[in-house]
Scaffold this active site. Structure first.
Site, PDB file in Angstrom:
ATOM      1  CB  SER A  14      -1.110   0.010   1.327  1.00 50.46           C
ATOM      2  OG  SER A  14      -1.159   1.211   1.986  1.00 50.46           O
ATOM      3  CG  ASP A 184      -6.031  11.047   4.945  1.00 54.03           C
ATOM      4  OD1 ASP A 184      -6.214  10.227   5.968  1.00 54.03           O
ATOM      5  OD2 ASP A 184      -6.465  10.797   4.179  1.00 54.03           O
TER       6      ASP A 184
END
Lengths: 198, 198
Positions: A14, A184
């Site tokens: 990822s 984030d």
């Protein structure tokens, strides 16, 4: 009492997990927290939850590709999108499960650096051997240990635990009862670690 | 030359857009930038791109529900998940298209506050009348203007423009050639506005 542990569910396949891995120890250190690196199979979490890799939506894929580069520049870290993607991360994750706890983060960062900055196909045993060797570890012994049934079971157990706790993507972090999906969410994680969000 | 305009594609039906709307003017002001509020139909962008509302994955929906509350607490703004969801945001967006440019942000914040903090069904004309009235505007005249063909065309044009520029979700921002999806990109947007990311 403030939480002082960040559980980090990671899969080397990822890209946002790679970005998170370059920052998480510094973030944790700022708050006197410890990172527990937990390898898991993201593909199994996709299967179990019905989630899909974000790039299966072309417009989203195009955006995320640019977004990844912007985060990399923001963090000041290299990022080179690999020619082999998605990659077979299984063995790299089993190796993580064969290591002592203290070495898992070191391995995660090394193997993701190989894949996400040097375009090395970490699905290949020879590539993994090189990365292990660069860390000064015994590659043949570690690759053999990665095939132990107990090691395979540990990766399965981590994956089952992730899914049971609500993980549907990567990177996913837990601080106490809070779950955070994505690099984030660092702003929220820092607020929790600083005691500004309970 | 640094970019001094933030284009903000918003649909009042989107919770993360509400959160972004509570913060964006302050963020822009910090950097001497202006916000251009652009109403668009998120549902049409979903259709055009094949994207789906995130909560269609149950595990993701459960997480996002908690995540929204955490962002609201982080920003120090109220958030009450509405009993009518999803909502028919079409008329609220047409009203935005019927207003002078300077009033669009005022309207966006007012109508999203009604929906996302007071559980008012902004798909109902009577609710919209009240929100318009609270702003001291002529509700009947504005609701009538919202049905003008030219106003309907403007919303369609904004939506087509968004899709053509790569928008697949909301909120979406543009600063120069950079596109940003989500309030969680504010850190990158601030870096661009401050000239730290080109």
């Amino acid at each position: 009492m403030r939480e002082r542990t960040i559980e980090f569910f990671w899969d080397s396949a990822s890209p946002y997990t790679y970005l998170a891995a370059t920052q998480i120890e510094t973030l944790a250190a700022r708050h006197g927290a410890a990172v527990v690196w937990k390898p898991f199979l993201l593909g199994k979490a996709f299967e179990a939850t019905g989630n899909r890799p974000p790039a299966t939506i072309p417009a989203k894929g195009k955006y995320l590709f640019q977004d990844l580069q912007l985060w990399a520049r923001y963090y000041g870290v290299p990022l080179r999108f690999p020619s082999v993607f998605p990659v077979a991360s299984l063995t790299s994750l089993r190796i993580a499960c064969a290591l002592p706890d203290a070495d898992v983060g070191v391995w995660a960062r090394a193997v993701m650096t190989a894949y996400w900055t040097r375009d090395q196909d970490i699905g290949q045993p020879e590539v993994l051997k090189n990365v292990i060797g660069e860390l000064g570890w015994d590659a043949d012994a570690l690759l053999a240990r990665a095939q132990d049934p107990a090691v395979k079971d540990k990766l399965r157990a981590n994956t089952d635990e992730a899914i049971a706790r609500g993980v549907f993507g990567a990177p996913t972090f837990f601080i106490g009862h809070h779950m955070f999906w994505g690099n984030d969410r660092f702003v929220l994680m820092e607020a929790v670690l600083a005691g500004r969000l309970g």
